[in-house]
Design a protein around this motif. Structure first.
Motif, short mmCIF file in Angstrom:
data_model
loop_
_atom_site.label_atom_id
_atom_site.label_comp_id
_atom_site.label_asym_id
_atom_site.label_seq_id
_atom_site.Cartn_x
_atom_site.Cartn_y
_atom_site.Cartn_z
N ARG A 28 0.82 -1.20 0.00
CA ARG A 28 0.00 0.00 0.00
C ARG A 28 0.87 1.26 0.00
NH1 ARG A 28 -5.52 -0.85 1.12
NH2 ARG A 28 -5.94 -3.05 0.83
N VAL A 159 -11.25 9.31 -5.13
CA VAL A 159 -10.24 8.30 -4.78
C VAL A 159 -9.52 8.70 -3.49
CG1 VAL A 159 -8.13 7.17 -5.56
CG2 VAL A 159 -9.93 7.70 -7.20
N ALA A 163 -9.25 6.60 -0.06
CA ALA A 163 -7.94 6.20 0.43
C ALA A 163 -7.74 6.61 1.89
CB ALA A 163 -6.84 6.80 -0.44
N LEU A 171 -7.94 -0.71 -3.60
CA LEU A 171 -8.60 0.47 -4.15
C LEU A 171 -8.09 0.69 -5.57
CD1 LEU A 171 -10.35 2.99 -4.02
CD2 LEU A 171 -8.52 4.14 -2.77
N ALA A 173 -8.43 2.85 -9.08
CA ALA A 173 -8.88 4.15 -9.58
C ALA A 173 -8.83 4.19 -11.10
CB ALA A 173 -8.02 5.26 -9.00
N LEU A 184 -2.41 10.73 -8.64
CA LEU A 184 -2.88 9.69 -7.72
C LEU A 184 -1.79 8.67 -7.39
CD1 LEU A 184 -6.47 9.04 -9.08
CD2 LEU A 184 -5.84 10.15 -6.94
N THR A 187 -1.15 8.65 -3.79
CA THR A 187 -2.25 8.35 -2.88
C THR A 187 -2.12 6.95 -2.31
OG1 THR A 187 -3.71 9.84 -4.11
CG2 THR A 187 -4.77 8.24 -2.66
N THR A 190 -3.46 2.96 -3.61
CA THR A 190 -4.25 3.11 -4.83
C THR A 190 -3.53 2.56 -6.05
OG1 THR A 190 -5.27 5.11 -3.94
CG2 THR A 190 -5.46 4.75 -6.31
N THR A 192 -3.85 2.54 -10.20
CA THR A 192 -4.53 3.42 -11.16
C THR A 192 -4.60 2.82 -12.56
OG1 THR A 192 -2.46 4.58 -11.66
CG2 THR A 192 -3.85 5.49 -9.89
#
Length: 272
Positions: A28, A159, A163, A171, A173, A184, A187, A190, A192
């Motif tokens: 993460r 998003v 988060a 997660l 996005a 992002l 973030t 996340t 993407t």
């Protein structure tokens, strides 16, 4: 001398490399790398991107604007060619003012905290429209045992709201805006995807199916919770939560799934 760094125009939409994506999905945290003379070649910059760099830090305390612009363009080229989302952090040198000497670190922290502003906890109860929708989507996903939360975004706001809840669910996005995808990259938690603009929520969900099945980590029938705005490509329009089974044609039907009570949830239903 001021310089303007414009993101390269991305002409094609890319699904990330499957093997590299599978490895990155296990973490993460984000990897931030400071670029310098040792990485100032196309090959070394690309190697950093392929290895997992999420953020390229440009230290403006050293070097000149020409050096930093060259590094910027190397990162953008490497990110575009590999299909990776990489953010760029311009670390600007601020004033350095010594106010006095402190006997220990605790005194320093006490002084900082005394002057600091109150920051809401990550678990605060949201009060805005977008915050409430995001909070509800997280709750639904965790209670139903979903395999992922999926968010479509034009600005990145939805998003980031998801988060900050630090859900244990992956997660994902989706955005048609290259700049938003790169932003992002910083973030938490996340992953993407850059996708084509669409005109309906049905098309959004088809994009989810295509991407998740190509990743190889999700199977047909897996449950995901999708957060989006209707109509699409409208900033600030987050108003839809859709509980979806990957690969199933449940796009426009509001009827329950066979043998279950799962169905499409919109804002009006959530407010009842």
């Amino acid at each position: 001398m001021d310089i303007t760094l414009d993101s390269a125009v991305v002409e094609r939409r890319i699904i990330p490399d499957l093997d590299a994506t599978a490895q990155r999905s296990l973490r993460r945290a984000k990897i931030v790398c400071t670029l310098g003379p040792a990485t100032a070649t196309d090959e070394r910059t690309r190697s950093l991107v392929e290895t997992g760099m999420d953020i390229a830090r440009l230290n403006f305390s050293h070097g000149d604007h020409t050096d930093h612009e060259a590094n910027y363009r190397r990162v953008r080229a490497a990110a575009d060619s590999t299909g990776r989302a990489v953010g760029i952090l311009a670390d600007l040198q601020g004033p350095k003012i010594r106010l006095g000497r402190f006997t220990d670190g605790a005194t320093v922290w006490a002084a900082v905290e005394h002057q600091s502003t109150t920051v809401p906890a990550l678990t605060h109860t949201p009060r805005t429209h977008g915050g409430v929708i995001s909070f509800a989507a997280r709750d639904i996903g965790e209670r139903l045992g979903a395999t992922a939360l999926v968010a479509f975004t034009q600005s990145g706001d939805t998003v980031r709201r998801l988060a900050r809840l630090h859900t244990p669910l992956p997660l994902l996005a989706f955005t048609p805006v290259p700049q938003v995808r790169n932003e992002l990259a910083l973030t938490w938690g996340t992953e993407t995807f850059l996708v084509d603009p669409v005109e309906s929520t049905d098309e959004m969900i088809r994009q989810v199916d295509t991407a998740l099945l190509r990743l190889g980590r999700y199977l047909r029938g897996d449950l995901v919770v999708i957060v989006a705005g209707s109509p699409p490509h409208t900033v600030g329009s987050t108003n839809l939560i859709h509980v979806h089974r990957v690969g199933e044609d449940d796009f426009t039907s509001a009827q329950p799934y066979p043998g279950t009570n799962r169905r499409r949830l919109d804002t009006e239903e959530l407010q009842r």
